[in-house]
Design a protein around this motif. Structure first.
Motif, PDB file in Angstrom:
ATOM      1  N   PRO A 326       0.922  -1.212  -0.060  1.00 12.82           N
ATOM      2  CA  PRO A 326       0.026   0.003  -0.141  1.00 12.82           C
ATOM      3  C   PRO A 326       0.763   1.252  -0.026  1.00 12.82           C
ATOM      4  N   GLY A 327       2.198   1.237   0.514  1.00 12.26           N
ATOM      5  CA  GLY A 327       2.989   2.401   0.473  1.00 12.26           C
ATOM      6  C   GLY A 327       3.440   2.763  -0.772  1.00 12.26           C
ATOM      7  N   ALA A 328       3.890   1.558  -1.688  1.00 17.49           N
ATOM      8  CA  ALA A 328       4.323   1.724  -2.989  1.00 17.49           C
ATOM      9  C   ALA A 328       3.185   2.118  -3.906  1.00 17.49           C
ATOM     10  N   LEU A 329       1.997   1.896  -3.735  1.00 16.56           N
ATOM     11  CA  LEU A 329       0.791   2.152  -4.322  1.00 16.56           C
ATOM     12  C   LEU A 329       0.488   3.881  -3.901  1.00 16.56           C
ATOM     13  N   MET A 330       0.477   4.019  -2.700  1.00 10.20           N
ATOM     14  CA  MET A 330       0.416   5.670  -2.097  1.00 10.20           C
ATOM     15  C   MET A 330       1.505   6.485  -3.181  1.00 10.20           C
ATOM     16  N   MET A 331       2.462   5.981  -2.838  1.00  5.32           N
ATOM     17  CA  MET A 331       3.488   6.999  -3.789  1.00  5.32           C
ATOM     18  C   MET A 331       3.063   6.969  -5.421  1.00  5.32           C
ATOM     19  N   GLY A 332       2.537   5.858  -5.971  1.00  7.29           N
ATOM     20  CA  GLY A 332       2.151   6.024  -7.007  1.00  7.29           C
ATOM     21  C   GLY A 332       0.956   6.938  -7.187  1.00  7.29           C
ATOM     22  N   LEU A 333       0.105   6.951  -6.304  1.00  7.71           N
ATOM     23  CA  LEU A 333      -0.898   8.147  -6.320  1.00  7.71           C
ATOM     24  C   LEU A 333      -0.448   9.423  -6.183  1.00  7.71           C
ATOM     25  N   ILE A 334       0.460   9.703  -5.249  1.00  5.12           N
ATOM     26  CA  ILE A 334       0.836  11.230  -4.980  1.00  5.12           C
ATOM     27  C   ILE A 334       1.564  11.865  -5.725  1.00  5.12           C
ATOM     28  N   SER A 335       2.554  10.697  -6.663  1.00  4.66           N
ATOM     29  CA  SER A 335       3.747  11.405  -7.386  1.00  4.66           C
ATOM     30  C   SER A 335       3.216  12.621  -8.281  1.00  4.66           C
ATOM     31  N   PRO A 336       2.154  12.082  -9.320  1.00  6.04           N
ATOM     32  CA  PRO A 336       1.440  13.105 -10.166  1.00  6.04           C
ATOM     33  C   PRO A 336       1.034  14.310  -9.678  1.00  6.04           C
ATOM     34  N   ILE A 337       0.331  14.150  -8.280  1.00  7.84           N
ATOM     35  CA  ILE A 337      -0.361  15.324  -7.652  1.00  7.84           C
ATOM     36  C   ILE A 337       1.053  16.138  -7.279  1.00  7.84           C
ATOM     37  N   ALA A 338       1.875  15.574  -6.685  1.00  9.02           N
ATOM     38  CA  ALA A 338       3.279  16.484  -6.301  1.00  9.02           C
ATOM     39  C   ALA A 338       3.637  17.090  -7.569  1.00  9.02           C
ATOM     40  N   GLY A 339       3.735  16.547  -8.510  1.00  7.91           N
ATOM     41  CA  GLY A 339       4.192  17.190  -9.631  1.00  7.91           C
ATOM     42  C   GLY A 339       3.452  18.611 -10.016  1.00  7.91           C
ATOM     43  N   SER A 340       2.097  18.342  -9.975  1.00  7.38           N
ATOM     44  CA  SER A 340       1.174  19.540 -10.303  1.00  7.38           C
ATOM     45  C   SER A 340       1.534  20.470  -9.406  1.00  7.38           C
ATOM     46  N   PHE A 341       1.579  20.104  -8.067  1.00  7.58           N
ATOM     47  CA  PHE A 341       1.752  21.142  -7.238  1.00  7.58           C
ATOM     48  C   PHE A 341       3.243  21.940  -7.242  1.00  7.58           C
ATOM     49  N   TYR A 342       4.171  21.243  -7.780  1.00  3.70           N
ATOM     50  CA  TYR A 342       5.464  21.636  -8.104  1.00  3.70           C
ATOM     51  C   TYR A 342       5.286  22.900  -9.282  1.00  3.70           C
ATOM     52  N   LYS A 344       3.030  24.799  -9.684  1.00  5.96           N
ATOM     53  CA  LYS A 344       2.214  26.001  -9.263  1.00  5.96           C
ATOM     54  C   LYS A 344       3.005  26.571  -8.155  1.00  5.96           C
ATOM     55  N   TYR A 345       3.715  25.947  -7.319  1.00 11.32           N
ATOM     56  CA  TYR A 345       4.426  26.553  -6.140  1.00 11.32           C
ATOM     57  C   TYR A 345       5.972  26.400  -6.065  1.00 11.32           C
ATOM     58  N   GLY A 346       6.329  25.392  -6.596  1.00 17.75           N
ATOM     59  CA  GLY A 346       7.839  25.223  -6.775  1.00 17.75           C
ATOM     60  C   GLY A 346       8.304  24.212  -5.731  1.00 17.75           C
ATOM     61  N   ALA A 347       9.464  23.899  -5.186  1.00 20.84           N
ATOM     62  CA  ALA A 347       9.649  22.864  -4.350  1.00 20.84           C
ATOM     63  C   ALA A 347       9.577  22.913  -2.941  1.00 20.84           C
ATOM     64  N   LYS A 348      10.044  24.119  -2.644  1.00 21.49           N
ATOM     65  CA  LYS A 348      10.099  24.421  -1.228  1.00 21.49           C
ATOM     66  C   LYS A 348       9.438  23.919  -0.006  1.00 21.49           C
ATOM     67  N   ARG A 349       8.151  24.378  -0.144  1.00 21.99           N
ATOM     68  CA  ARG A 349       6.866  23.910   0.564  1.00 21.99           C
ATOM     69  C   ARG A 349       6.628  22.437   0.394  1.00 21.99           C
ATOM     70  N   LEU A 350       6.790  21.844  -0.769  1.00 24.19           N
ATOM     71  CA  LEU A 350       6.433  20.559  -0.759  1.00 24.19           C
ATOM     72  C   LEU A 350       7.527  19.755  -0.025  1.00 24.19           C
ATOM     73  N   ALA A 351       8.755  19.899  -0.160  1.00 21.88           N
ATOM     74  CA  ALA A 351       9.875  19.479   0.467  1.00 21.88           C
ATOM     75  C   ALA A 351       9.623  19.573   1.952  1.00 21.88           C
ATOM     76  N   ILE A 352       9.373  20.743   2.488  1.00 22.85           N
ATOM     77  CA  ILE A 352       9.254  20.794   3.827  1.00 22.85           C
ATOM     78  C   ILE A 352       8.042  19.902   4.394  1.00 22.85           C
ATOM     79  N   PHE A 353       7.062  20.115   3.863  1.00 17.75           N
ATOM     80  CA  PHE A 353       5.889  19.166   4.360  1.00 17.75           C
ATOM     81  C   PHE A 353       6.074  17.654   3.991  1.00 17.75           C
TER      82      PHE A 353
END
Length: 501
Positions: A326-342, A344-353
């Motif tokens: 499930p952890g691997a699947l969670m990474m697969g789910l979040i990775s494209p979302i994190a890319g979209s956030f990048y 819009k917002y860049g890497a700093k806030r994503l990295a801290i979070f």
């Protein structure tokens, strides 16, 4: 309909087809990095070799892969994209076919097969990133790199679970019966690799500019020896410990010295084999360091946690793999979302979070017992992998964002090299800490004869102490990354000055 036609223009369709083929082929290739971990006992029996010998199937993969990554910058610059990718697929197919058909009297053939698979992996990992950076505009770069995160993060995570499931017994699919033996691990990926190769002949294009760059033989030799010895030393820690001069200390020291000379030579070359000058960019250095810490936190725990579940909890290889799936699947789910956030917002806030999530989800592992529920372990691992997804590809996108288009191939090779070394170092550190603490706290052999029950209880406690310390060290790495993330630029960066846009 007009808007849909614009979005699905021939150019976009070609981009999507290329990325799909590149991602599927890369997934199949990178999957082999961890797939054999579960199968090592079966391979020991089949080939009649001991644990130290069979471990070379993993060691040689890490070494050859690490050696090939620096070479990839030259190959990407010199060889047309299509032919480079087809060559990597062909090498992988040959290696996998050799492994699938290897007679059990020829263990050396398995080593050859693993080396060929690793060569392919060392080419496609950097190539996949460079192609994505070239195909998509800066505004869509995060989404593209997020999709790549599906491959780089999920393939190693799914590998042990897949091989455990294959080894668990016979399976029926489309009327075919397969599985239950180690050959099926190679047999299941071989047809898919052949299909991707065939489709790539027609749909893959040359998208990267090539130049007639001469191969600097001295750099190639120094790179091969330096990175090869360094990775060999780290890989031998789990078997021989940090005190072994011949297998660990000497290779690491000599490897580091050769790499130092390699770096000095590159700085004096007009057209370097591997352009280490990219480290002069502060933001590239910080983001590459953070990506390396991400891999230490991810792969180190991926190695230690299944060992805990099998040795302390008594779970099978398949069950321990399913606990982490499930952890691997969670990474697969979040990775494209994190890319979209990048985007819009860049890497700093994503990295801290993300690093906050990784740190908070790793610390509870320090308190694991022999009775800790599997659901608790799975939930924490899902949070960890979500945190990794929020950091890995956004940080990689940020690292590449401060470089010019001409530096992409070199920057990607440097970034991947650092990541490969960090993964090997992190695994070596966590494994050695786990083993040394467990050995130091292990009860005396005399107690085993005098009171077997007391010996067993204390042995489990000693083993748990080793795991606890290892998880604590992993949490420290994550915390260090969390602190370092505050030094990133806010927003997105550009190649000209690295300042926020």
């Amino acid at each position: 309909m007009a808007k849909l036609k614009d979005k699905l223009s021939p150019e976009m369709v070609n981009k999507i087809a290329m990325m799909a083929l590149l991602m599927i082929g890369s997934f199949v290739i990178i999957l082999m990095q961890t797939s054999l971990g579960t199968a090592l006992p079966a391979l020991m029996t089949a080939f009649n070799v001991n644990a130290a010998t069979v471990q070379w199937l993993t060691t040689i993969f890490l070494m050859v892969n690490g050696i090939m990554v620096p070479v990839s910058a030259y190959m990407t610059t010199r060889i047309p994209t299509k032919y480079l990718y087809l060559s990597a697929l062909a090498v992988y197919i040959v290696g996998t076919l050799i492994a699938y058909t290897a007679p059990t009297s020829a263990f050396w053939l398995m080593l050859v097969a693993r080396a060929l698979q690793a060569m392919a992996a060392g080419i496609v990992m950097p190539l996949m990133q460079v192609v994505a950076l070239t195909l998509f505009s800066e505004n869509a770069r995060g989404k593209a790199m997020g999709s790549i995160g599906l491959v780089i993060g999920m393939a190693p995570a799914i590998g042990p679970t897949l091989s455990g499931w294959i080894l668990d017994g016979k399976h029926n699919f489309l009327g075919l019966t397969w599985g239950g033996d180690w050959r099926s691990i190679f047999g299941i990926v071989l047809p898919l690799a052949i299909i991707v190769f065939g489709l790539s002949i027609f749909f893959f294009k040359n998208v990267l500019e090539t130049k007639k760059v001469a191969l600097d033989i001295r750099s190639l030799i120094e790179s091969t020896i330096g990175f090869g010895l360094l990775l060999f030393g780290f890989a031998m820690v789990s078997d021989h410990g940090w005190g072994s001069f011949s297998y660990v200390i000497a290779p690491i020291i000599v490897g580091a010295m050769v790499i130092a000379e390699f770096v000095r030579h590159q700085l004096h070359m007009e057209k370097p084999f591997l352009d280490v000058r990219v480290f002069m960019n502060k933001q590239f250095t910080i983001t590459t360091t953070l990506v390396s810490l991400t891999f230490i936190a991810m792969l180190g725990v991926e190695m230690v946690l299944p060992t805990y579940m099998q040795t302390v909890r008594g779970l099978s290889a398949l069950d321990s793999g399913l606990t982490l799936l499930p952890g691997a699947l969670m990474m697969g789910l979040i990775s494209p979302i994190a890319g979209s956030f990048y985007d819009k917002y860049g890497a700093k806030r994503l990295a801290i979070f993300g690093f906050a999530m990784v740190t908070m989800a790793t610390l509870p592992y320090y308190f694991l017992t022999e009775d800790t529920p599997s659901l608790y372990i799975t939930t924490l691992y899902m949070v960890r992998m979500a945190g990794v997804a929020f950091t890995m590809m956004p940080l990689t996108s940020s690292a590449m964002g401060v470089l010019t288009k001409e530096q992409n191939a070199q920057g990607t090779a440097v970034n991947n090299t650092a990541r490969q070394i960090a993964a090997s170092l992190g695994t070596a550190i966590l494994a050695s800490v786990m083993q040394s603490v467990a050995n130091d706290n292990m009860p005396s052999a005399s107690l085993k004869e005098a009171d077997p029950l007391a010996y067993g209880s204390k042995a489990i406690s000693a083993t748990l102490d080793g795991f606890h310390t290892s998880f604590f060290v992993a949490a420290i790495f994550a915390l260090a990354a969390f602190i370092l993330a505050f030094f990133l630029h806010s927003g997105k960066v550009n190649p000209s000055n690295g300042k926020e846009k």
